[in-house]
Design a protein around this motif. Structure first.
Motif, PDB file in Angstrom:
ATOM      1  N   THR A  69      41.329  53.131  44.781  1.00 12.36           N
ATOM      2  CA  THR A  69      42.109  51.994  45.055  1.00 12.36           C
ATOM      3  C   THR A  69      42.800  51.664  44.647  1.00 12.36           C
ATOM      4  O   THR A  69      42.197  50.784  43.433  1.00 12.36           O
ATOM      5  N   ALA A  70      44.224  51.726  45.023  1.00 14.54           N
ATOM      6  CA  ALA A  70      45.405  50.050  44.154  1.00 14.54           C
ATOM      7  C   ALA A  70      45.396  48.968  45.009  1.00 14.54           C
ATOM      8  O   ALA A  70      44.975  48.889  45.942  1.00 14.54           O
ATOM      9  N   HIS A  71      45.568  48.232  44.279  1.00 16.87           N
ATOM     10  CA  HIS A  71      45.609  46.805  44.986  1.00 16.87           C
ATOM     11  C   HIS A  71      47.000  45.711  44.591  1.00 16.87           C
ATOM     12  O   HIS A  71      47.573  46.515  43.673  1.00 16.87           O
ATOM     13  N   GLU A  72      48.057  44.970  45.662  1.00 19.91           N
ATOM     14  CA  GLU A  72      49.345  45.218  45.197  1.00 19.91           C
ATOM     15  C   GLU A  72      48.868  43.649  44.391  1.00 19.91           C
ATOM     16  O   GLU A  72      48.523  42.326  44.422  1.00 19.91           O
ATOM     17  N   THR A  73      50.059  43.902  43.300  1.00 23.89           N
ATOM     18  CA  THR A  73      49.957  42.834  41.853  1.00 23.89           C
ATOM     19  C   THR A  73      51.256  41.797  42.170  1.00 23.89           C
ATOM     20  O   THR A  73      50.883  40.748  41.695  1.00 23.89           O
ATOM     21  N   GLU A  74      52.139  42.183  42.716  1.00 28.19           N
ATOM     22  CA  GLU A  74      53.135  41.669  42.970  1.00 28.19           C
ATOM     23  C   GLU A  74      54.242  42.776  44.340  1.00 28.19           C
ATOM     24  O   GLU A  74      53.175  43.476  44.624  1.00 28.19           O
ATOM     25  N   ASP A  75      55.239  41.731  44.553  1.00 25.59           N
ATOM     26  CA  ASP A  75      55.417  42.747  45.833  1.00 25.59           C
ATOM     27  C   ASP A  75      56.005  44.416  45.560  1.00 25.59           C
ATOM     28  O   ASP A  75      57.178  44.570  44.608  1.00 25.59           O
ATOM     29  N   GLY A  76      55.105  44.992  46.476  1.00 22.96           N
ATOM     30  CA  GLY A  76      55.969  46.281  45.422  1.00 22.96           C
ATOM     31  C   GLY A  76      55.124  47.039  44.804  1.00 22.96           C
ATOM     32  O   GLY A  76      55.474  48.700  45.161  1.00 22.96           O
ATOM     33  N   GLN A  77      53.947  46.649  44.286  1.00 19.16           N
ATOM     34  CA  GLN A  77      53.665  47.092  42.965  1.00 19.16           C
ATOM     35  C   GLN A  77      52.415  47.440  42.973  1.00 19.16           C
ATOM     36  O   GLN A  77      51.675  46.213  42.889  1.00 19.16           O
ATOM     37  N   TYR A  78      51.847  48.137  43.274  1.00 27.47           N
ATOM     38  CA  TYR A  78      50.201  48.676  43.353  1.00 27.47           C
ATOM     39  C   TYR A  78      49.837  49.464  42.225  1.00 27.47           C
ATOM     40  O   TYR A  78      50.200  50.114  41.476  1.00 27.47           O
ATOM     41  N   GLN A  79      48.223  48.586  41.797  1.00 31.83           N
ATOM     42  CA  GLN A  79      47.535  49.042  40.232  1.00 31.83           C
ATOM     43  C   GLN A  79      46.722  49.578  40.586  1.00 31.83           C
ATOM     44  O   GLN A  79      46.014  48.582  41.700  1.00 31.83           O
ATOM     45  N   LEU A  80      46.305  50.706  40.189  1.00 35.14           N
ATOM     46  CA  LEU A  80      44.670  51.249  40.499  1.00 35.14           C
ATOM     47  C   LEU A  80      43.433  49.952  39.174  1.00 35.14           C
ATOM     48  O   LEU A  80      43.977  49.490  38.047  1.00 35.14           O
ATOM     49  N   PRO A  81      42.342  49.920  39.077  1.00 39.77           N
ATOM     50  CA  PRO A  81      41.269  49.524  38.341  1.00 39.77           C
ATOM     51  C   PRO A  81      41.523  49.662  37.058  1.00 39.77           C
ATOM     52  O   PRO A  81      42.304  50.484  36.359  1.00 39.77           O
ATOM     53  N   SER A  82      41.857  48.395  36.461  1.00 39.39           N
ATOM     54  CA  SER A  82      42.693  48.714  35.141  1.00 39.39           C
ATOM     55  C   SER A  82      41.370  49.220  34.386  1.00 39.39           C
ATOM     56  O   SER A  82      41.790  49.634  33.630  1.00 39.39           O
ATOM     57  N   ASP A  83      40.031  50.401  34.976  1.00 44.65           N
ATOM     58  CA  ASP A  83      39.399  50.784  34.142  1.00 44.65           C
ATOM     59  C   ASP A  83      39.566  52.390  34.137  1.00 44.65           C
ATOM     60  O   ASP A  83      38.724  52.814  33.442  1.00 44.65           O
ATOM     61  N   PHE A  84      40.862  52.435  35.148  1.00 39.84           N
ATOM     62  CA  PHE A  84      40.873  54.095  36.053  1.00 39.84           C
ATOM     63  C   PHE A  84      42.323  54.602  34.539  1.00 39.84           C
ATOM     64  O   PHE A  84      43.208  53.410  34.182  1.00 39.84           O
ATOM     65  N   ARG A  85      41.903  55.426  33.718  1.00 42.91           N
ATOM     66  CA  ARG A  85      42.991  56.870  33.397  1.00 42.91           C
ATOM     67  C   ARG A  85      42.678  57.928  33.361  1.00 42.91           C
ATOM     68  O   ARG A  85      41.619  58.439  34.060  1.00 42.91           O
ATOM     69  N   GLY A  86      43.920  58.709  33.753  1.00 35.11           N
ATOM     70  CA  GLY A  86      43.476  60.497  33.956  1.00 35.11           C
ATOM     71  C   GLY A  86      43.002  61.044  33.069  1.00 35.11           C
ATOM     72  O   GLY A  86      42.636  60.752  31.775  1.00 35.11           O
ATOM     73  N   GLN A  87      42.371  62.106  33.187  1.00 33.01           N
ATOM     74  CA  GLN A  87      41.805  62.732  32.205  1.00 33.01           C
ATOM     75  C   GLN A  87      42.484  64.666  32.286  1.00 33.01           C
ATOM     76  O   GLN A  87      42.548  65.048  34.050  1.00 33.01           O
ATOM     77  N   THR A  88      42.968  64.927  31.453  1.00 36.26           N
ATOM     78  CA  THR A  88      43.129  66.411  32.221  1.00 36.26           C
ATOM     79  C   THR A  88      42.009  67.693  32.706  1.00 36.26           C
ATOM     80  O   THR A  88      41.166  67.753  32.478  1.00 36.26           O
ATOM     81  N   GLY A  89      42.925  68.762  33.165  1.00 38.08           N
ATOM     82  CA  GLY A  89      42.237  69.143  34.220  1.00 38.08           C
ATOM     83  C   GLY A  89      41.313  68.665  35.335  1.00 38.08           C
ATOM     84  O   GLY A  89      41.189  69.985  36.680  1.00 38.08           O
ATOM     85  N   HIS A  90      41.765  67.773  35.353  1.00 35.10           N
ATOM     86  CA  HIS A  90      41.184  66.653  37.644  1.00 35.10           C
ATOM     87  C   HIS A  90      42.497  66.643  37.715  1.00 35.10           C
ATOM     88  O   HIS A  90      43.786  66.672  37.220  1.00 35.10           O
ATOM     89  N   ALA A  91      43.034  66.491  38.992  1.00 36.40           N
ATOM     90  CA  ALA A  91      43.294  66.756  40.708  1.00 36.40           C
ATOM     91  C   ALA A  91      43.372  66.082  40.680  1.00 36.40           C
ATOM     92  O   ALA A  91      42.452  64.901  41.216  1.00 36.40           O
TER      93      ALA A  91
END
Length: 462
Positions: free
Chosen positions: A99-121
């Motif tokens: 779940t992303a949280h709204e940091t400013e109007d209209g902008q939603y940020q995923l948890p700070s330790d989240f980053r994508g990994q290749t091969g995952h959907a």
């Protein structure tokens, strides 16, 4: 490219990489329905959801932006409003929900330790306050080869005419990368430019206040009075109405006026690319991609800057979408050009497939390389150095000096400093006086945002 309005209001819509380009182009894409073209006579009634989201594998903020692009019902002129209060989620491999949280109007940020990994959907889904649900198609993050080398050279014709008031000088950057064999690969290139910024705040019809101004407290019928609570913002009192004034309250002039304030600490302006750049390895599969031009950096000032070159992977479907968008928005506009056709993205209204949703959610691995652009090979005057009303004919005599160059390049006006005390004699005086607090004029904080940072960028050399 981000440009600022002629006086004191800064624009927040910049034409940059897809992250910024989607908002700037959204009203142009109103003509692009999911299946059919739209009736142009109905443009004034359109309201379109605009999604701007790209997950990466880098240790950086992973953000989704939601806006509602709409046009004035009378004039048809475009506008945009952030979509607030939405529930925004990313589904990992059809199982885990982040779940992303709204940091400013209209902008939603995923948890700070989240980053994508290749091969995952990854799949984006969000629900608006009224219960309307949207979701993207799942996106598999594909690997991307590293950038092997970056080279830059100055060119007096690096930029297209019309981009910066027909100013064309800048630096072209080229990269080398080894395309993997045996697989089809699709690329997108973006860049970020970090320029040292010394002007941190502009206040229109007001002055910058470090501490909060005490309400209803005045001194000598001239001064507003500063309190002790931290404020760090523009103090903008309402202008005094004709023949109406609260007893003891200082007069506040009407009209258009304002002041600009130096940064209190180090600060960097962040500028992003102003066009799309995608590529398919159809004719270079498995070979060395060499001398690929990926950036044209305007010659804003004579000071050095840092360029972050980003090479991203795209899915075949993502490439087709951005290639069509690139062709439709960056052609010459001649009579032989193919007119825009339907351009569906990968985001849909779950309950209404015919609703127009602008944007394409991607999950892209990124190879990022910093490049120090010292600008020592530049010739002539930078864009931020010459006023349009100057009468000089010498191309090597600047009319804007030093720390004003970047400010002028971005704002197309010179900074206007608040007059310092003592306020006696023929010296200029401020439109609004503040009693107490830090000495006038104060400095302003460098506020972290998508276009500015107080943190030294990795690779900055001085």
């Amino acid at each position: 490219m981000r440009r600022l309005l002629p006086f004191y209001y800064r624009t927040t819509t910049c034409v940059g990489s897809w992250r910024g380009l989607v908002v700037g182009l959204s009203m142009g894409l109103l003509m692009l329905g999911c299946v059919d073209r739209l009736d142009l006579s109905a443009v004034g009634k359109l309201t379109v959801v605009v999604v701007d989201g790209a997950l990466t594998n880098l240790a950086e903020p992973q953000q989704i932006r939601l806006n509602r692009s709409l046009s004035d019902p009378v004039t048809g002129l475009p506008g945009s409003l952030p979509i607030t209060g939405a529930l925004v989620e990313v589904v990992l491999d059809s199982v885990a929900v982040i779940t992303a949280h709204e940091t400013e109007d209209g902008q939603y940020q995923l948890p700070s330790d989240f980053r994508g990994q290749t091969g995952h959907a990854y799949q984006l889904r969000f629900t608006l306050r009224d219960g309307t649900r949207y979701q993207s198609t799942p996106q598999v993050m594909l690997a991307v080869p590293p950038i092997q080398a970056v080279r830059g050279r100055f060119s007096p014709t690096a930029l297209a005419k019309g981009l910066l008031d027909n100013y064309t000088a800048g630096h072209e950057l080229f990269i080398d990368t080894q395309d993997p064999p045996a697989t089809r690969n699709f690329y997108r290139w973006d860049w970020k430019e970090y320029e040292k910024q010394v002007w941190c705040r502009s206040c229109q019809q007001g002055v910058y206040a470090v501490n909060a101004i005490l309400p209803g407290v005045y001194k000598d019928n001239l001064y507003f009075v500063s309190g002790d609570a931290l404020y760090e913002d523009c103090f903008i009192p309402p202008p005094t109405l004709e023949n109406v004034s609260e007893f003891g309250k200082p007069l506040v002039p009407r009209g258009v006026w304002g002041y600009d304030y130096y940064c209190r600490s180090q600060c960097w302006e962040i500028l992003t690319n102003y066009s799309l750049d995608v590529f398919a390895d159809q004719f270079t599969n498995g070979g060395l991609i060499t001398n690929r031009k990926v950036a044209q950096i305007p010659f804003y000032t004579r000071e050095p800057c840092l360029i972050e070159i980003r090479q991203s992977s795209l899915s075949p479907e993502g490439y087709q979408y951005f290639k069509q968008l690139q062709d439709q928005t960056q052609n010459t506009g001649g009579v032989a050009d193919t007119p825009p056709t339907a351009l569906p993205g990968n985001i849909r209204n779950v309950a209404n497939e015919r609703e127009i949703v602008v944007g394409y959610f991607t999950a892209s691995a990124v190879s990022s390389v910093p490049y120090w652009l010292d600008r020592k090979d530049a010739q002539g005057l930078p864009y931020g150095s010459t006023l349009p009303f100057t009468t000089t004919t010498d191309p090597f005599v600047p009319t804007v000096q030093g720390d004003e160059e970047l400010f002028y390049a971005l704002n197309r006006r010179l900074p206007n400093r608040e007059p310092p005390p003592p306020y006696t004699g023929p010296r200029p005086t401020p439109k609004v006086y503040i009693y107490g607090g830090p000495p006038r004029p104060p400095t302003a904080v460098c506020v972290l945002s998508n276009s500015r940072t107080p943190f030294k960028p990795a690779g900055w050399q001085n």
